[in-house]
Design an enzyme around this catalytic site. Structure first.
Site, PDB file in Angstrom:
ATOM      1  N   ASP A 209     -10.796   3.152 -12.196  1.00 46.03           N
ATOM      2  CA  ASP A 209     -10.958   1.773 -13.007  1.00 46.03           C
ATOM      3  C   ASP A 209     -12.100   2.050 -14.114  1.00 46.03           C
ATOM      4  O   ASP A 209     -12.779   1.517 -14.401  1.00 46.03           O
ATOM      5  CB  ASP A 209     -11.457   0.705 -12.108  1.00 46.03           C
TER       6      ASP A 209
ATOM      7  N   LYS B 263      -4.479   5.282  -8.480  1.00 46.32           N
ATOM      8  CA  LYS B 263      -4.091   3.760  -8.683  1.00 46.32           C
ATOM      9  C   LYS B 263      -4.989   3.471  -9.912  1.00 46.32           C
ATOM     10  O   LYS B 263      -5.984   3.679 -10.311  1.00 46.32           O
ATOM     11  CB  LYS B 263      -4.645   2.952  -7.633  1.00 46.32           C
TER      12      LYS B 263
ATOM     13  N   LYS C 132      -1.026  -6.249  -9.705  1.00 43.77           N
ATOM     14  CA  LYS C 132      -0.975  -7.422  -8.712  1.00 43.77           C
ATOM     15  C   LYS C 132      -0.202  -8.481  -9.342  1.00 43.77           C
ATOM     16  O   LYS C 132      -0.539  -9.868  -9.541  1.00 43.77           O
ATOM     17  CB  LYS C 132      -2.591  -7.938  -8.386  1.00 43.77           C
TER      18      LYS C 132
ATOM     19  N   ASP D 165       4.139 -13.768 -10.788  1.00 40.24           N
ATOM     20  CA  ASP D 165       4.433 -14.395 -11.764  1.00 40.24           C
ATOM     21  C   ASP D 165       6.105 -14.753 -11.117  1.00 40.24           C
ATOM     22  O   ASP D 165       6.452 -14.715 -10.303  1.00 40.24           O
ATOM     23  CB  ASP D 165       4.746 -13.758 -13.271  1.00 40.24           C
ATOM     24  N   ILE D 166       6.558 -15.731 -12.104  1.00 38.91           N
ATOM     25  CA  ILE D 166       8.256 -15.992 -11.885  1.00 38.91           C
ATOM     26  C   ILE D 166       8.920 -14.888 -11.865  1.00 38.91           C
ATOM     27  O   ILE D 166       8.501 -13.837 -12.674  1.00 38.91           O
ATOM     28  CB  ILE D 166       8.728 -17.361 -12.741  1.00 38.91           C
TER      29      ILE D 166
ATOM     30  N   SER E 264      -9.834  -7.506   0.088  1.00 38.91           N
ATOM     31  CA  SER E 264     -11.083  -6.914   0.783  1.00 38.91           C
ATOM     32  C   SER E 264     -12.168  -7.621   0.401  1.00 38.91           C
ATOM     33  O   SER E 264     -13.095  -7.449   1.001  1.00 38.91           O
ATOM     34  CB  SER E 264     -11.136  -5.145   0.492  1.00 38.91           C
TER      35      SER E 264
ATOM     36  N   ALA F  16     -17.806   1.778  -2.052  1.00 39.50           N
ATOM     37  CA  ALA F  16     -18.852   0.672  -2.869  1.00 39.50           C
ATOM     38  C   ALA F  16     -18.527  -0.551  -2.252  1.00 39.50           C
ATOM     39  O   ALA F  16     -19.651  -1.460  -2.274  1.00 39.50           O
ATOM     40  CB  ALA F  16     -18.122   0.624  -4.285  1.00 39.50           C
TER      41      ALA F  16
HETATM   42  P1  BMP Z   1     -13.775   0.289  -5.090  1.00 35.52           P
HETATM   43  O1  BMP Z   1     -13.518   1.612  -4.163  1.00 35.52           O
HETATM   44  O2  BMP Z   1     -14.548   0.723  -6.410  1.00 35.52           O
HETATM   45  O3  BMP Z   1     -14.326  -0.884  -4.800  1.00 35.52           O
HETATM   46  O4  BMP Z   1     -12.242  -0.090  -5.902  1.00 35.52           O
HETATM   47  C1  BMP Z   1     -11.379  -0.632  -4.892  1.00 35.52           C
HETATM   48  C2  BMP Z   1      -9.995  -0.583  -5.767  1.00 35.52           C
HETATM   49  O5  BMP Z   1      -9.083  -1.439  -5.129  1.00 35.52           O
HETATM   50  C3  BMP Z   1     -10.306  -1.536  -7.284  1.00 35.52           C
HETATM   51  O6  BMP Z   1      -9.217  -0.826  -7.961  1.00 35.52           O
HETATM   52  C4  BMP Z   1      -9.807  -3.054  -6.814  1.00 35.52           C
HETATM   53  O7  BMP Z   1      -9.293  -3.588  -7.541  1.00 35.52           O
HETATM   54  C5  BMP Z   1      -8.682  -2.545  -5.815  1.00 35.52           C
HETATM   55  N1  BMP Z   1      -8.510  -3.793  -4.764  1.00 35.52           N
HETATM   56  C6  BMP Z   1      -9.561  -4.156  -3.858  1.00 35.52           C
HETATM   57  O8  BMP Z   1     -10.568  -3.593  -4.079  1.00 35.52           O
HETATM   58  N2  BMP Z   1      -9.459  -4.958  -2.861  1.00 35.52           N
HETATM   59  C7  BMP Z   1      -8.088  -5.508  -2.667  1.00 35.52           C
HETATM   60  O9  BMP Z   1      -8.000  -6.454  -1.746  1.00 35.52           O
HETATM   61  C8  BMP Z   1      -6.880  -4.919  -3.360  1.00 35.52           C
HETATM   62  C9  BMP Z   1      -7.162  -4.296  -4.316  1.00 35.52           C
HETATM   63  O10 BMP Z   1      -6.524  -3.666  -5.097  1.00 35.52           O
END
Ligand code: BMP
Length: 221
Positions: free
Chosen positions: A9, A31, A61, A64-65, A121, A177
């Site tokens: 990201d 990803k 994510k 949409d329709i 999450s 994180a």
């Molecule tokens: P990080 O390890 O920096 O927290 O990143 C987690 C990644 O997973 C991010 O790309 C976030 O958009 C994605 N993500 C998430 O953290 N929780 C979810 O439930 C779904 C996700 O896609």
């Protein structure tokens, strides 16, 4: 051994390519989501695939329709190996993406993954998503999606969702994180599943070393 998916990201092309390249020995998949694609364009998917030869999943994510989902899937799956969508919009919206994935598979012979979110999450996911997450997991099973997203921040929920989806692979964010406990998660996930790690790798002063460290931890699982 649970697999490692790097959430890339970052929002700078050079940085993205550098981190993807230097961590590629240790990650199983990459990803890419809105931060990178909106910053530098969708072509980054192909560039990262060409450079790393890794599976690249687009985390859009999609919610949409059906007809709009089809368009998004068509653009995304041209190069990406998979796409993440939401299931709460209904079976028809997910099936629209699966239809496009199938078409690409028939045309190219390459497997295209359609991955559905069940429970997210972050803390706010308990407000609206958690109450319907088990049902979403049932839908994921019924539609035979290629994977689901479920939280490493709540191992008890991860376990419950795994019990529902059975052998559908899980990709699980929240380690690093977001503070998820890796040992608890590794007790639940299996060899077809992925742990997603983003900031703990790309914000580390040495992303390669951090990715290596996670790969060793996962190897022991
Ligand atoms: P990080 O390890 O920096 O927290 O990143 C987690 C990644 O997973 C991010 O790309 C976030 O958009 C994605 N993500 C998430 O953290 N929780 C979810 O439930 C779904 C996700 O896609």
């Amino acid at each position: 051994m649970v697999k490692l998916m790097l959430a890339l990201d970052v929002m700078d092309k050079k940085e993205a390519l550098k981190i993807a390249d230097e961590t590629s020995d240790y990650v199983d998949a990459i990803k890419i989501g809105y931060p990178l694609v909106l910053a530098v364009g969708l072509d980054i998917v192909k560039e990262i695939k060409d450079k790393t030869k890794k599976e690249v999943i687009c985390d859009f994510k999609v919610a949409d329709i059906p007809s709009t989902n089809e368009k998004i899937a068509n653009l995304t799956l041209k190069y990406a190996d998979g796409i993440i969508c939401h299931g709460f919009v209904g079976r028809d919206s997910v099936k629209a993406i699966q239809k496009i994935a199938k078409q690409y598979e028939l045309e190219t012979g390459n497997k295209k993954k359609v991955i559905m979110v069940t429970e997210m999450s972050h803390p706010g996911a308990v407000e609206f998503m958690q109450p319907i997450a088990d049902e979403l997991a049932e839908v994921a099973k019924e539609l035979n999606v290629s994977g689901i997203v479920a939280p490493s921040t709540r191992p008890e929920r991860l376990n419950e969702i795994k019990n529902i989806v059975g052998d559908i692979p899980i990709i699980s964010p929240g380690i690093g994180a977001q503070g998820g406990d890796l040992d608890s998660v590794l007790n639940i996930l299996g060899k077809n599943d992925y742990v997603i790690v983003g900031r703990a790798i790309y914000e580390n002063e040495n992303p390669k070393e951090s990715a290596h460290k996670y790969s060793i931890l996962l190897n022991k699982s």
